[in-house]
Design an enzyme around this catalytic site. Structure first.
Site, PDB file in Angstrom:
ATOM      1  N   GLY A  78      41.756  72.637  41.572  1.00  0.00           N
ATOM      2  CA  GLY A  78      42.765  73.684  41.634  1.00  0.00           C
ATOM      3  C   GLY A  78      43.114  74.054  43.056  1.00  0.00           C
ATOM      4  CB  VAL A  79      45.894  76.124  44.397  1.00  0.00           C
ATOM      5  CG1 VAL A  79      46.306  76.702  45.746  1.00  0.00           C
ATOM      6  CG2 VAL A  79      46.945  75.149  43.879  1.00  0.00           C
ATOM      7  NE  ARG A  95      37.029  84.596  45.078  1.00  0.00           N
ATOM      8  CZ  ARG A  95      36.386  85.617  45.625  1.00  0.00           C
ATOM      9  NH1 ARG A  95      36.680  86.860  45.257  1.00  0.00           N
ATOM     10  NH2 ARG A  95      35.446  85.408  46.535  1.00  0.00           N
ATOM     11  N   PRO A 128      40.781  81.969  40.245  1.00  0.00           N
ATOM     12  CG  PRO A 128      41.857  83.818  39.261  1.00  0.00           C
ATOM     13  CD  PRO A 128      42.127  82.465  39.864  1.00  0.00           C
ATOM     14  CG  ASP A 153      30.807  87.785  43.755  1.00  0.00           C
ATOM     15  OD1 ASP A 153      31.786  88.041  44.461  1.00  0.00           O
ATOM     16  OD2 ASP A 153      30.845  86.962  42.815  1.00  0.00           O
ATOM     17  NE  ARG A 156      29.475  84.572  49.415  1.00  0.00           N
ATOM     18  CZ  ARG A 156      30.630  84.085  49.038  1.00  0.00           C
ATOM     19  NH1 ARG A 156      31.484  84.843  48.352  1.00  0.00           N
ATOM     20  NH2 ARG A 156      30.959  82.838  49.307  1.00  0.00           N
ATOM     21  CG  HIS A 180      34.049  85.423  41.926  1.00  0.00           C
ATOM     22  ND1 HIS A 180      33.215  85.744  42.968  1.00  0.00           N
ATOM     23  CD2 HIS A 180      34.735  84.313  42.321  1.00  0.00           C
ATOM     24  CE1 HIS A 180      33.378  84.874  43.951  1.00  0.00           C
ATOM     25  NE2 HIS A 180      34.305  83.989  43.587  1.00  0.00           N
TER      26      HIS A 180
END
Length: 317
Positions: A78-79, A95, A128, A153, A156, A180
């Site tokens: 995907g992009v 996103r 996303p 997430d 992090r 997310h």
């Protein structure tokens, strides 16, 4: 030998395969499928030699028919955020700006996968991931679909808490819930280090707790953008996380990770701690939340339902 299919041959796939072929891994057969077949061939051959050096994993290129019967199919194609213009820190869509382009691609990819394996177990990683997982469920009701959710997430989040308190991320028990994306919920009240509440430890350290919370939220929220500004794409962190999720599923380990799966209560795919095993999510473990955190989670689910609606529009085009 367990078989893992991957649709996509970009940076995230490369990082995922790198982790999956590690000597401590499960030695799977990995089949890479990509719209440009030559790219899949090149990536597979490169990793064939890497795998030969460290494990007994097998990496090869294939087409959709080769994905039939896989223990898991991962979709990374995907992009990405940079190419899709989703790197503005002031844009609350984040996103979600990528939904129209990637949803259209998913209509094609899920359609082809459904033709060869209508009951596949699918892990959505493309950004996303949560609304794209909802779209995949609608396109192929017989498939088991989950997304990488808030796993990266949460990692992090634990890292930055650990850095603040001077302990390794592995010693921090903390989770991010919901999307997310920009509406993610940071479960501060249940965050623990050594059995102690993180908020209490921050207060005891003399820190301005509210300032630390905001700083950590900002670090997690914009981590992808910071990485993109440096190297063009977030890849190695998410690649290792995706490999961990994949290993948990195909080895039926019952590891607990905050992936996103469909929740009847929220009527959408929401990131939540889940026990992972063969076939995906075995059980969801909803953490205790304060009233404020519960309200934030409900709001994140509302945002995701709106994102789902945007993705579903792709079915009409």
């Amino acid at each position: 030998m367990k078989r893992i299919g991957i649709i996509g041959a970009g940076a995230v796939t490369a990082a995922t395969v790198s982790s999956l072929i590690a000597a401590t891994g499960i030695d799977p057969e990995i089949v890479i499928v990509n719209r440009t077949h030559a790219r899949a061939v090149g990536l597979a051959e490169d990793f064939t030699y890497a795998a030969a050096a460290v494990s007994r994993a097998i990496v090869r290129a294939g087409d959709y028919s080769d994905l039939a019967g896989s223990d898991l199919v991962i979709i990374t194609a995907g992009v990405n955020e940079k190419d899709g213009g989703a790197t503005d820190r002031n844009d609350e869509q984040g996103r979600r700006r990528l939904i129209p382009a990637n949803a259209r691609a998913y209509v094609d990819m899920i359609g082809q996968l459904r033709e060869v394996d209508p009951e596949a177990t699918v892990l959505v990683v493309t950004d996303p991931p949560d609304p794209l997982a909802s779209l995949a469920r609608r396109l192929a009701p017989g498939m088991t679909v989950l997304s990488s959710g808030t796993t990266i997430d949460s990692l992090r989040f634990r890292y930055w808490i650990g850095k603040e308190l001077g302990v390794p991320a592995s010693e921090v028990d903390a989770v991010v819930l919901g999307e997310h994306g920009t509406s993610a919920v940071y479960a501060w009240d249940s965050a623990r280090v050594g059995g102690r509440r993180v908020l209490e430890l921050l207060e005891e350290s003399g820190s301005d707790v509210a300032e630390v919370q905001e700083r950590i939220r900002e670090s997690v929220k914009f981590s992808n953008i910071s990485i993109i500004e440096g190297i063009g794409a977030s890849q190695h962190g998410i690649g290792s996380i995706v490999a961990d999720i994949a290993e948990a599923i195909v080895s039926n380990s019952h590891a607990i990770m905050p992936v996103a799966s469909y929740h009847k209560e929220f009527e959408t795919s929401v990131g939540m701690p889940a026990v992972l095993g063969s076939g995906g999510v075995v059980r969801i473990l909803r953490p205790e939340l304060t009233e404020e955190e519960q309200a934030q989670l409900a709001e994140s689910a509302r945002v995701l339902r709106e994102a789902d609606a945007v993705a579903f529009e792709a079915l009409k085009s």
